[in-house]
Design a protein around this motif. Structure first.
Motif, PDB file in Angstrom:
ATOM      1  N   LYS A  71       0.815  -1.217   0.000  1.00  0.00           N
ATOM      2  CA  LYS A  71       0.000   0.000   0.000  1.00  0.00           C
ATOM      3  C   LYS A  71       0.852   1.271   0.000  1.00  0.00           C
ATOM      4  CE  LYS A  71      -4.196  -1.757   0.213  1.00  0.00           C
ATOM      5  NZ  LYS A  71      -5.231  -1.488  -0.820  1.00  0.00           N
ATOM      6  N   LEU A  72       1.997   1.210   0.653  1.00  0.00           N
ATOM      7  CA  LEU A  72       2.828   2.412   0.817  1.00  0.00           C
ATOM      8  C   LEU A  72       4.083   2.354  -0.043  1.00  0.00           C
ATOM      9  CD1 LEU A  72       2.590   2.753   4.712  1.00  0.00           C
ATOM     10  CD2 LEU A  72       1.077   3.732   2.974  1.00  0.00           C
ATOM     11  N   ALA A  73       4.045   1.545  -1.082  1.00  0.00           N
ATOM     12  CA  ALA A  73       5.231   1.356  -1.918  1.00  0.00           C
ATOM     13  C   ALA A  73       5.715   2.653  -2.548  1.00  0.00           C
ATOM     14  CB  ALA A  73       4.941   0.315  -3.000  1.00  0.00           C
ATOM     15  N   GLY A  74       4.809   3.575  -2.798  1.00  0.00           N
ATOM     16  CA  GLY A  74       5.179   4.826  -3.447  1.00  0.00           C
ATOM     17  C   GLY A  74       5.698   5.889  -2.503  1.00  0.00           C
ATOM     18  N   MET A  75       5.753   5.598  -1.222  1.00  0.00           N
ATOM     19  CA  MET A  75       6.203   6.577  -0.236  1.00  0.00           C
ATOM     20  C   MET A  75       7.660   6.341   0.144  1.00  0.00           C
ATOM     21  SD  MET A  75       2.861   6.764   2.291  1.00  0.00           S
ATOM     22  CE  MET A  75       3.526   8.141   3.231  1.00  0.00           C
ATOM     23  N   ARG A  76       8.388   7.424   0.351  1.00  0.00           N
ATOM     24  CA  ARG A  76       9.759   7.322   0.836  1.00  0.00           C
ATOM     25  C   ARG A  76       9.752   6.920   2.310  1.00  0.00           C
ATOM     26  NH1 ARG A  76       9.667  12.310  -1.559  1.00  0.00           N
ATOM     27  NH2 ARG A  76       9.955  13.309   0.488  1.00  0.00           N
ATOM     28  N   PRO A  77      10.839   6.310   2.803  1.00  0.00           N
ATOM     29  CA  PRO A  77      10.894   5.883   4.214  1.00  0.00           C
ATOM     30  C   PRO A  77      10.561   6.990   5.192  1.00  0.00           C
ATOM     31  CG  PRO A  77      12.722   4.944   3.024  1.00  0.00           C
ATOM     32  CD  PRO A  77      12.042   5.887   2.069  1.00  0.00           C
ATOM     33  N   GLU A  78      11.049   8.194   4.936  1.00  0.00           N
ATOM     34  CA  GLU A  78      10.770   9.296   5.851  1.00  0.00           C
ATOM     35  C   GLU A  78       9.295   9.697   5.822  1.00  0.00           C
ATOM     36  OE1 GLU A  78      12.824  11.150   2.155  1.00  0.00           O
ATOM     37  OE2 GLU A  78      12.928   9.320   3.374  1.00  0.00           O
ATOM     38  N   GLN A  79       8.653   9.516   4.672  1.00  0.00           N
ATOM     39  CA  GLN A  79       7.222   9.799   4.586  1.00  0.00           C
ATOM     40  C   GLN A  79       6.421   8.767   5.370  1.00  0.00           C
ATOM     41  OE1 GLN A  79       7.020   9.851   0.211  1.00  0.00           O
ATOM     42  NE2 GLN A  79       6.373  11.995   0.305  1.00  0.00           N
ATOM     43  N   ARG A  80       6.839   7.515   5.293  1.00  0.00           N
ATOM     44  CA  ARG A  80       6.171   6.466   6.067  1.00  0.00           C
ATOM     45  C   ARG A  80       6.317   6.731   7.561  1.00  0.00           C
ATOM     46  NH1 ARG A  80       7.275   0.501   3.428  1.00  0.00           N
ATOM     47  NH2 ARG A  80       7.176   1.074   1.219  1.00  0.00           N
ATOM     48  N   THR A  81       7.517   7.104   7.960  1.00  0.00           N
ATOM     49  CA  THR A  81       7.758   7.394   9.368  1.00  0.00           C
ATOM     50  C   THR A  81       6.893   8.552   9.845  1.00  0.00           C
ATOM     51  OG1 THR A  81      10.039   6.599   9.225  1.00  0.00           O
ATOM     52  CG2 THR A  81       9.501   8.065  11.061  1.00  0.00           C
ATOM     53  N   ALA A  82       6.801   9.588   9.018  1.00  0.00           N
ATOM     54  CA  ALA A  82       5.993  10.756   9.380  1.00  0.00           C
ATOM     55  C   ALA A  82       4.520  10.382   9.499  1.00  0.00           C
ATOM     56  CB  ALA A  82       6.174  11.865   8.339  1.00  0.00           C
ATOM     57  N   LEU A  83       4.038   9.521   8.582  1.00  0.00           N
ATOM     58  CA  LEU A  83       2.646   9.084   8.627  1.00  0.00           C
ATOM     59  C   LEU A  83       2.363   8.293   9.900  1.00  0.00           C
ATOM     60  CD1 LEU A  83      -0.150   8.666   7.340  1.00  0.00           C
ATOM     61  CD2 LEU A  83       0.805   6.695   6.108  1.00  0.00           C
ATOM     62  N   THR A  84       3.267   7.372  10.229  1.00  0.00           N
ATOM     63  CA  THR A  84       3.090   6.573  11.440  1.00  0.00           C
ATOM     64  C   THR A  84       3.091   7.449  12.678  1.00  0.00           C
ATOM     65  OG1 THR A  84       4.154   4.658  10.410  1.00  0.00           O
ATOM     66  CG2 THR A  84       4.046   4.690  12.807  1.00  0.00           C
ATOM     67  N   GLN A  85       4.006   8.397  12.729  1.00  0.00           N
ATOM     68  CA  GLN A  85       4.081   9.293  13.882  1.00  0.00           C
ATOM     69  C   GLN A  85       2.821  10.139  14.010  1.00  0.00           C
ATOM     70  OE1 GLN A  85       7.747  11.405  13.110  1.00  0.00           O
ATOM     71  NE2 GLN A  85       9.005   9.895  14.200  1.00  0.00           N
ATOM     72  N   ARG A  86       2.312  10.607  12.881  1.00  0.00           N
ATOM     73  CA  ARG A  86       1.091  11.430  12.913  1.00  0.00           C
ATOM     74  C   ARG A  86      -0.090  10.621  13.427  1.00  0.00           C
ATOM     75  NH1 ARG A  86      -2.949  12.685   8.678  1.00  0.00           N
ATOM     76  NH2 ARG A  86      -4.073  14.554   9.335  1.00  0.00           N
ATOM     77  N   MET A  87      -0.257   9.395  12.915  1.00  0.00           N
ATOM     78  CA  MET A  87      -1.368   8.571  13.357  1.00  0.00           C
ATOM     79  C   MET A  87      -1.226   8.209  14.829  1.00  0.00           C
ATOM     80  SD  MET A  87      -3.394   8.463  10.847  1.00  0.00           S
ATOM     81  CE  MET A  87      -4.569   7.336  11.585  1.00  0.00           C
ATOM     82  N   SER A  88      -0.013   7.940  15.270  1.00  0.00           N
ATOM     83  CA  SER A  88       0.218   7.615  16.680  1.00  0.00           C
ATOM     84  C   SER A  88      -0.140   8.798  17.571  1.00  0.00           C
ATOM     85  CB  SER A  88       1.674   7.210  16.902  1.00  0.00           C
ATOM     86  OG  SER A  88       1.978   6.012  16.212  1.00  0.00           O
ATOM     87  N   GLN A  89       0.228   9.992  17.129  1.00  0.00           N
ATOM     88  CA  GLN A  89      -0.076  11.195  17.903  1.00  0.00           C
ATOM     89  C   GLN A  89      -1.581  11.440  17.972  1.00  0.00           C
ATOM     90  OE1 GLN A  89       1.508  14.826  16.240  1.00  0.00           O
ATOM     91  NE2 GLN A  89       1.425  15.895  18.205  1.00  0.00           N
ATOM     92  N   LEU A  90      -2.264  11.292  16.848  1.00  0.00           N
ATOM     93  CA  LEU A  90      -3.717  11.464  16.822  1.00  0.00           C
ATOM     94  C   LEU A  90      -4.387  10.419  17.724  1.00  0.00           C
ATOM     95  CD1 LEU A  90      -4.328  12.163  13.022  1.00  0.00           C
ATOM     96  CD2 LEU A  90      -4.791  13.738  14.904  1.00  0.00           C
ATOM     97  N   GLY A  91      -3.870   9.192  17.683  1.00  0.00           N
ATOM     98  CA  GLY A  91      -4.423   8.144  18.526  1.00  0.00           C
ATOM     99  C   GLY A  91      -4.288   8.477  19.999  1.00  0.00           C
ATOM    100  N   ARG A  92      -3.096   8.896  20.391  1.00  0.00           N
ATOM    101  CA  ARG A  92      -2.876   9.222  21.802  1.00  0.00           C
ATOM    102  C   ARG A  92      -3.783  10.347  22.277  1.00  0.00           C
ATOM    103  NH1 ARG A  92       2.546   8.398  20.234  1.00  0.00           N
ATOM    104  NH2 ARG A  92       2.868  10.643  19.985  1.00  0.00           N
TER     105      ARG A  92
END
Length: 222
Positions: A71-92
């Motif tokens: 699903k995230l094949a088109g994203m750079r590693p730093e973009q994936r990391t940023a997405l994960t961090q954003r979702m984690s922050q919203l979750g918290r």
């Protein structure tokens, strides 16, 4: 007293749906606490099925990490990391501790159990939905597993023999048909429909729900 009917179209494997549920919960609690006469009003929440079908390559569940690679094949590693961090922050921010491991598979049986629970009591449905979201998003458990679904359903208050018979039965056409209709109608989730008229799409802020609740209350609509 005003009765506020809320239809929630969602899928358990949708992170935004879990966030939206928590924001809705907070809005209801805040409304009951702060709005004049709000504690006497009744919220009737109906959960509607939607199949995101993230995993279409296998009839069995697969590792989430495997799906993420596709699903995230088109994203750079730093973009994936940023997405994960954003979702984690919203979750918290709404009390969710997102974890990204575990397996993903069909949510049909989970939706079938929600359908069954809604023939029982509101408390059972609320507990079941919360436990399903928690199991998948926070406990990294496979909610396509019949064994896990049985455990969650009984823990939520459903009768063990009825759950076993229901899961082993073939009756799923009603849920399948509604899920297909919802996919054709809405195209994405979550969607919240209040009083059958007002629609909120996406994981809206609690204040957005509150605003509509107040409008319904002031209009005296039931």
């Amino acid at each position: 007293m005003v009765i506020l009917g809320i239809d929630v179209i969602s899928d358990i494997v949708c992170a935004w749906c879990y966030i939206g549920k928590r924001r809705l919960d907070r809005a209801i609690a805040l409304y009951r606490k702060t709005y004049p006469g709000g504690r006497d009003d009744v919220f009737q929440i109906t959960w509607r099925p939607y199949y995101l079908d993230y995993n279409t390559s296998s009839p069995d569940s697969i590792e989430k990490s495997e799906l993420a690679e596709k699903k995230l094949a088109g994203m750079r590693p730093e973009q994936r990391t940023a997405l994960t961090q954003r979702m984690s922050q919203l979750g918290r921010s709404v009390g969710i501790n997102f974890k990204w491991g575990g397996r993903i598979g069909s949510t049909r049986d989970a939706h079938r159990l929600i359908h069954l629970s809604q023939t029982k009591s509101e408390d059972i449905t609320n507990a079941l939905v919360e436990k399903l979201f928690e199991a998948y998003h926070e406990l990294e458990r496979d909610i396509s597993s019949r064994e896990l679904l049985f455990e969650i359903a009984v823990d939520a208050g459903l009768d063990a023999s009825e759950v076993e018979e229901y899961l082993n039965g073939s009756g799923s056409s009603t849920v399948d048909e509604e899920a297909q209709k919802n996919k054709e109608t809405f195209g994405s989730v979550p969607v919240f429909i209040i009083q059958g008229i007002r629609r909120l799409e996406g994981a809206q802020e609690s204040t957005d729900f509150m605003e509509i609740f107040a409008q319904v209350k002031d209009s005296g609509s039931s």
